[in-house]
Enzyme design. Structure first.
Site, mmCIF file in Angstrom:
data_model
loop_
_atom_site.group_PDB
_atom_site.id
_atom_site.type_symbol
_atom_site.label_atom_id
_atom_site.label_comp_id
_atom_site.label_asym_id
_atom_site.label_seq_id
_atom_site.Cartn_x
_atom_site.Cartn_y
_atom_site.Cartn_z
ATOM 1 C CG PHE A 1 -0.433 0.627 2.453
ATOM 2 C CD1 PHE A 1 0.369 -0.079 3.312
ATOM 3 C CD2 PHE A 1 -0.738 1.948 2.754
ATOM 4 C CE1 PHE A 1 0.867 0.510 4.464
ATOM 5 C CE2 PHE A 1 -0.252 2.544 3.908
ATOM 6 C CZ PHE A 1 0.561 1.822 4.763
ATOM 7 C CE LYS A 2 5.274 1.023 4.685
ATOM 8 N NZ LYS A 2 4.578 -0.222 5.035
ATOM 9 C CG ASP A 3 3.749 0.918 -4.586
ATOM 10 O OD1 ASP A 3 4.916 1.284 -4.400
ATOM 11 O OD2 ASP A 3 3.437 -0.245 -4.939
ATOM 12 C CG LEU B 1 6.628 6.132 -0.544
ATOM 13 C CD1 LEU B 1 7.242 4.850 0.004
ATOM 14 C CD2 LEU B 1 7.622 7.280 -0.439
#
Ligand SMILES: *Cc1c(COP(=O)(O)O)cnc(C)c1O
Length: 496
Positions: free
Chosen positions: A109-111, A114
């Protein structure tokens, strides 16, 4: 909109300065001075990009709408996310939806944050007339490193150096990082554990002699962690978008309250849900799910934060953490912006590893949150049972949230579970849960997860084995600083 420090040690700053500084240099985190309610029309079918423009426009008030749109378009498109809607929402069981946040380039999910944060950084640097070359230092236990590399690669005026523990990440995670292309990316294995990497990075950050020497040469350090507001605010968007998707599908009526359950580590994702609630999203309960490193759920249970405890390496490694940085923002928000309380709690945390909050705050937390923790046996069992009942394959982090929701028996209110990683990313453990076999080859297990889930292999992991390894440097813990200096010297040579 202005941003203020949770510790009251900085005057208000603009959004672009808050983003380019990352955290408050004197210590503390930037938060918006006020959180306005958002007039979000749930009867309208906004695309993800339109939803993002509405939500982010509230927070990044010194960005023009053209600047914001250009960040959004570069971050969220068909070459970065494998679904046109950026996130997906599936309902394998009645009363529950899984909000798939892992359709970006690195399968976690960090995409979502980021992919867009580097664009914010570019524009913020221009607005604050900062023409230094920014060196992003990242210590990672696996997921953040690759997501940050993909977000920052080939960015003008920025280099990124990622340190990960040698032998301490999965083979998939290692290859994801080591095969990263781009002319400004470096990935370095450190002979130590994650804490050694993190401590090493913090030490480099706080090395004032080094910083001033580098400043003289036009370089500065920055961070890609969720202490940066620019990483947090993009996560508020999907709470609004998911709610509207439920309305679209007739699963709820416009206005119905919904629970959001979030597998939690650094408290960034669930904090974004809390901001969405403050902005007027009809949230019934926020459900905070911890793994065996249950420091947050113990804190909510008792009102005492206690970091003096054993650290466990679990099968949901991205939630393995003892100090949750974004909790500071949450406590600041629910306690009437009292920075003196934050200072005294975090001084106490620094000196003794503990602090306690007022019982009225504990009562306030109980009125809006549910919380709990899940051990690894229950994670395995939940993956297996959920697959048998629904055919849906959960990853080991999403399974922590799912297990807690099943235990809490949340009948009546629709519950959205944040799915933070694709099952392909943790396919060995996932297969171990479903088929009960030992896993020797992560790549075979990816193929098997594709068969079981009837999903194509996530494109961020497909053909990973065939890609060239471009980064193979391994260093001693004590050599992290000289490694950074080395890399900066070579960047300078390229520039000259
Ligand atoms: C980072 C991460 C988490 C924890 O999210 P926080 O915002 O730190 O609470 C959970 N699951 C996965 C897969 C992650 O990568």
């Amino acid at each position: 909109m202005d941003y203020i420090s949770t510790r009251g040690n900085r005057g208000p700053v603009s959004p672009s300065l808050a983003i380019s500084l990352g955290m408050v240099p004197e210590g503390g985190l930037f938060v918006p001075r006020t959180v306005p309610s958002l007039d979000y029309d749930f009867s309208k079918a906004y695309s993800y990009q339109e939803a993002a423009a509405r939500v982010l426009g509230v927070f990044l008030t010194d960005f023009s709408s053209a600047e914001l749109s250009s960040c959004i378009d570069k971050a969220y498109n068909s070459s970065t996310f494998d679904t046109g809607s950026v996130i997906d929402l599936v309902s394998p069981q009645s009363g529950i939806s899984i909000m798939e946040l892992w359709h970006g380039p690195t399968a976690a999910f960090k995409d979502v944050a980021l992919q867009i944060m580097p664009g914010f950084m570019d524009i913020s640097k221009k607005k604050t007339k900062n023409d230094s070359h920014t060196v992003i230092l990242v210590a990672t236990s696996g997921d953040t490193g690759k997501a940050a590399l993909e977000g920052f690669k080939n960015r003008e005026g920025i280099s990124i150096i990622v340190f990960y523990p040698h032998g301490g990440v999965s083979e998939i995670q290692r290859l994801q990082m080591a095969t990263t292309d781009g002319n400004n990316t470096r990935v370095v294995a450190v002979k130590g554990n994650f804490d050694d990497c993190q401590t090493g990075v913090k030490r480099i950050f706080s090395d004032t002699a080094l910083r001033s020497e580098l400043a003289g040469r036009g370089f500065e350090f920055s961070s890609a962690n969720s202490i940066n507001w620019g990483r947090l605010c993009p996560q508020i968007v999907y709470y609004f978008r998911a709610y509207r998707m439920l309305v679209e599908r007739g699963q709820i009526r416009n206005g119905d309250p919904v629970n959001f359950c979030v597998p939690t580590g650094n408290f960034g994702n669930i904090l974004a849900g809390y901001y969405a609630k403050m902005m007027g999203l009809p949230v019934a309960k926020l459900i905070c799910a911890s793994n065996r490193n249950r420091v947050i759920s113990d804190f909510f249970q008792t009102g005492m934060y206690n970091a003096n405890r054993e650290f466990f390496r679990t099968i949901s490694p991205s939630m393995d953490i003892l100090i949750s940085s974004n909790l500071e923002r949450f406590l600041f928000e629910i306690n009437g912006h009292s920075s003196s309380d934050i200072v005294s709690w975090y001084d106490s945390l620094g000196s003794s590893g503990t602090f306690g909050i007022y019982s009225r705050l504990k009562a306030q937390i109980d009125s809006m949150m549910l919380y709990g923790w899940v051990d690894e046996d229950e994670v395995h069992l939940t993956i297996k049972k959920f697959y048998e009942e629904t055919g849906y394959v959960l990853d080991t982090h999403t399974a922590v949230g799912t297990a807690l929701c099943r235990r809490l028996e949340l009948s009546g209110t629709h519950t959205v579970i944040a799915s933070t990683a694709s099952p392909f990313k943790f396919s060995c453990e996932v297969l171990g849960s479903i088929e009960g076999k030992r896993c020797d080859d992560e790549f075979e297990s990816i193929e098997r997860v594709a068969e079981l889930s009837k999903m194509p292999v996530h494109r961020g992991l497909d053909k990973l084995r065939e890609r060239d390894v471009l980064h193979d440097r391994v260093i001693e813990i004590d050599d992290m600083k000289s490694c950074v200096v080395d890399i900066i010297n070579s960047v300078q040579k390229q520039k000259d």
